[in-house]
Design a protein around this motif. Structure first.
Motif, short mmCIF file in Angstrom:
data_model
loop_
_atom_site.label_atom_id
_atom_site.label_comp_id
_atom_site.label_asym_id
_atom_site.label_seq_id
_atom_site.Cartn_x
_atom_site.Cartn_y
_atom_site.Cartn_z
N GLN A 101 2.54 52.08 44.12
CA GLN A 101 1.49 52.74 43.36
C GLN A 101 1.72 54.25 43.43
O GLN A 101 1.62 54.86 44.49
CB GLN A 101 0.11 52.40 43.91
CG GLN A 101 -1.03 53.07 43.16
CD GLN A 101 -1.09 52.62 41.70
OE1 GLN A 101 -1.12 51.44 41.42
NE2 GLN A 101 -1.12 53.58 40.78
N CYS A 102 2.06 54.84 42.31
CA CYS A 102 2.38 56.28 42.28
C CYS A 102 1.09 57.10 42.26
O CYS A 102 0.18 56.82 41.47
CB CYS A 102 3.24 56.61 41.06
SG CYS A 102 4.86 55.82 41.09
N THR A 103 1.04 58.11 43.11
CA THR A 103 -0.08 59.04 43.19
C THR A 103 0.48 60.45 43.34
O THR A 103 1.64 60.63 43.72
CB THR A 103 -0.99 58.71 44.39
OG1 THR A 103 -0.20 58.73 45.59
CG2 THR A 103 -1.63 57.34 44.23
N PRO A 104 -0.33 61.48 43.09
CA PRO A 104 0.18 62.85 43.21
C PRO A 104 0.69 63.21 44.60
O PRO A 104 1.55 64.09 44.73
CB PRO A 104 -1.03 63.70 42.81
CG PRO A 104 -1.84 62.82 41.92
CD PRO A 104 -1.68 61.45 42.48
N ASP A 105 0.17 62.56 45.64
CA ASP A 105 0.60 62.91 46.99
C ASP A 105 1.73 62.02 47.49
O ASP A 105 2.11 62.11 48.67
CB ASP A 105 -0.59 62.85 47.97
CG ASP A 105 -1.20 61.46 48.04
OD1 ASP A 105 -0.89 60.62 47.16
OD2 ASP A 105 -2.01 61.21 48.95
N LEU A 106 2.30 61.18 46.64
CA LEU A 106 3.41 60.33 47.05
C LEU A 106 4.66 61.18 47.28
O LEU A 106 5.01 62.02 46.46
CB LEU A 106 3.69 59.29 45.96
CG LEU A 106 4.68 58.17 46.31
CD1 LEU A 106 4.06 57.21 47.32
CD2 LEU A 106 5.08 57.41 45.04
N LEU A 107 5.32 60.99 48.42
CA LEU A 107 6.50 61.77 48.78
C LEU A 107 7.77 60.98 48.47
O LEU A 107 7.76 59.75 48.44
CB LEU A 107 6.47 62.12 50.27
CG LEU A 107 5.29 62.97 50.74
CD1 LEU A 107 5.34 63.14 52.25
CD2 LEU A 107 5.28 64.32 50.03
N PRO A 108 8.90 61.69 48.26
CA PRO A 108 10.16 60.98 48.03
C PRO A 108 10.51 60.01 49.14
O PRO A 108 11.02 58.91 48.90
CB PRO A 108 11.18 62.12 47.93
CG PRO A 108 10.40 63.29 47.45
CD PRO A 108 9.04 63.14 48.07
N SER A 109 10.23 60.40 50.40
CA SER A 109 10.54 59.51 51.52
C SER A 109 9.69 58.25 51.51
O SER A 109 10.07 57.24 52.10
CB SER A 109 10.34 60.26 52.85
OG SER A 109 9.01 60.73 52.97
N ASP A 110 8.52 58.31 50.84
CA ASP A 110 7.69 57.11 50.73
C ASP A 110 8.36 56.06 49.85
O ASP A 110 8.01 54.88 49.92
CB ASP A 110 6.32 57.46 50.14
CG ASP A 110 5.51 58.37 51.04
OD1 ASP A 110 5.69 58.27 52.26
OD2 ASP A 110 4.70 59.16 50.52
N ILE A 111 9.31 56.47 49.03
CA ILE A 111 10.02 55.56 48.13
C ILE A 111 11.37 55.17 48.71
O ILE A 111 11.71 53.99 48.80
CB ILE A 111 10.18 56.21 46.74
CG1 ILE A 111 8.82 56.39 46.07
CG2 ILE A 111 11.10 55.37 45.86
CD1 ILE A 111 8.89 57.06 44.73
N THR A 112 12.16 56.17 49.10
CA THR A 112 13.53 55.90 49.52
C THR A 112 13.63 55.48 50.98
O THR A 112 14.51 54.70 51.35
CB THR A 112 14.41 57.13 49.30
OG1 THR A 112 13.89 58.23 50.08
CG2 THR A 112 14.43 57.52 47.83
N GLY A 113 12.74 56.01 51.83
CA GLY A 113 12.80 55.74 53.26
C GLY A 113 13.00 57.02 54.05
O GLY A 113 13.22 58.09 53.48
#
Length: 343
Positions: free
Chosen positions: A89-101
């Motif tokens: 779930q994409c949000t404005p506070d989502l960080l790149p590390s939250d996706i890639t690790g």
């Protein structure tokens, strides 16, 4: 450093497709289509788009208002081929590390350990991708194009197959970040969904009442595995594309870059930029997949025409005049195809 624990698939056999291989491909497609139809009512265009993405290994951008079964469709497709599925779930506070690790310090071992992010899955649903920041959106570029992520200087290969399904809501603009053209171009197809018909909506309610979507409901077994998906992907690369079809595709993309020479002035002035070479590549790959879905080992011009909106609607960049005059990209695309002779 490079992590090579997940090697890429071997190069496919480039020989002619045999009748037996076509029969196997047809059985796989039918099984996946039937599993999709058990959960998703109508949406045949969405089904075909997802099947094409599955066969090509490309990525899809889905645009629609909420509640049109985008998440259900993606999850059903993953379940039908026994693939891993992750929803982000994409949000404005989502960080790149939250996706890639990222790397986390393990105090017990006095060392850093790598925790792979949710992008390391066969099917990744990026819900409302335009709500994430540009920095986070760019984190997906390496994953989508290179099929890998870099964490702490180590390259981690993504699983095979790997497919990104991103959604965006066109009716909400507050708190959103428009996708850059460079990232839009990395999506093989863009599908725009519409509301269901009254009959389909009534069927949706009936299925909800019957418990089809309950968590306790057993998932149908299709007998399709990831090996079957890789078989389809390898087979699609062997579908024959005649040189005349290639020239047809190249000419179509060329017209999008030089509309003043081929389109009426009233339409040509709306176009700021045409499609990149990725447009030609997408047409070729998707046309091969569509031919295979129809049980053919060769591409025909109708395959290219059928794909015209999905391939080009996010690659032709229109000016603000088009928005002011309510000119849709599909209008320009149809004019482009009308200006090029069919082989």
């Amino acid at each position: 450093m490079t992590d090579t624990t997940t090697p890429p698939p071997a190069a496919p056999d480039r020989g002619p497709i045999t009748p037996g291989e076509l029969d196997r491909a047809r059985e796989v497609v039918i099984a996946v289509s039937q599993a999709f139809s058990r959960k998703v009512v109508g949406q045949t265009s969405l089904r075909d788009t997802l099947l094409i993405a599955l066969v090509t290994g490309g990525h899809v951008l889905l645009e629609s208002v909420p509640g049109l079964a985008k998440t259900t469709a993606a999850q059903t497709l993953a379940q039908s081929v026994e693939a891993s599925f992750t929803r982000i779930q994409c949000t404005p506070d989502l960080l790149p590390s939250d996706i890639t690790g990222t790397q986390i310090y393990d105090a017990r071992q006095s060392t850093f350990v790598t925790r792979l992010g949710p992008v390391h899955s066969n099917f990744v649903l990026l819900d409302e991708i335009n709500r994430s920041s540009a920095k986070t959106q760019s984190a997906m570029l390496e994953a989508m194009q290179e099929r890998q992520t870099s964490i702490g200087g180590v390259v981690h290969r993504l699983p095979h197959p790997f497919l990104v399904l991103a959604t965006q809501n066109p009716i909400e603009q507050e708190g959103t970040y428009q996708l850059p053209e460079a990232q839009l171009d990395r999506f093989l197809l863009k599908e725009v969904l519409d509301y269901p018909s009254p009959a389909d909506e009534a069927e949706i309610i009936r299925r909800i009442e019957s418990g089809v979507y309950d968590d306790e409901a057993p998932e149908p077994r299709t007998g399709v595995s990831l090996d079957d998906v890789l078989f389809l992907q390898g087979l699609a690369k062997r579908v024959y594309v005649d040189p005349s079809i290639v020239n047809y595709i190249v000419q179509l993309v060329y017209v999008t870059r030089h509309p003043q020479q081929y389109l009426p002035g009233s339409l040509a002035d709306y176009v700021r930029f045409g499609a990149s070479p990725r447009g030609s590549i997408a047409f070729t790959q998707a046309a091969r997949a569509l031919a295979l879905l129809h049980g053919r080992d060769y591409v025909i011009p109708e395959d290219v025409k059928h794909l015209r909106h999905g391939v080009l609607r996010h690659r032709i960049i229109l000016g603000y005049e088009a928005t002011a005059d309510e000119v849709a990209p599909e209008t320009i695309i149809d004019a482009v195809f009308g200006a090029v002779q069919t082989p």
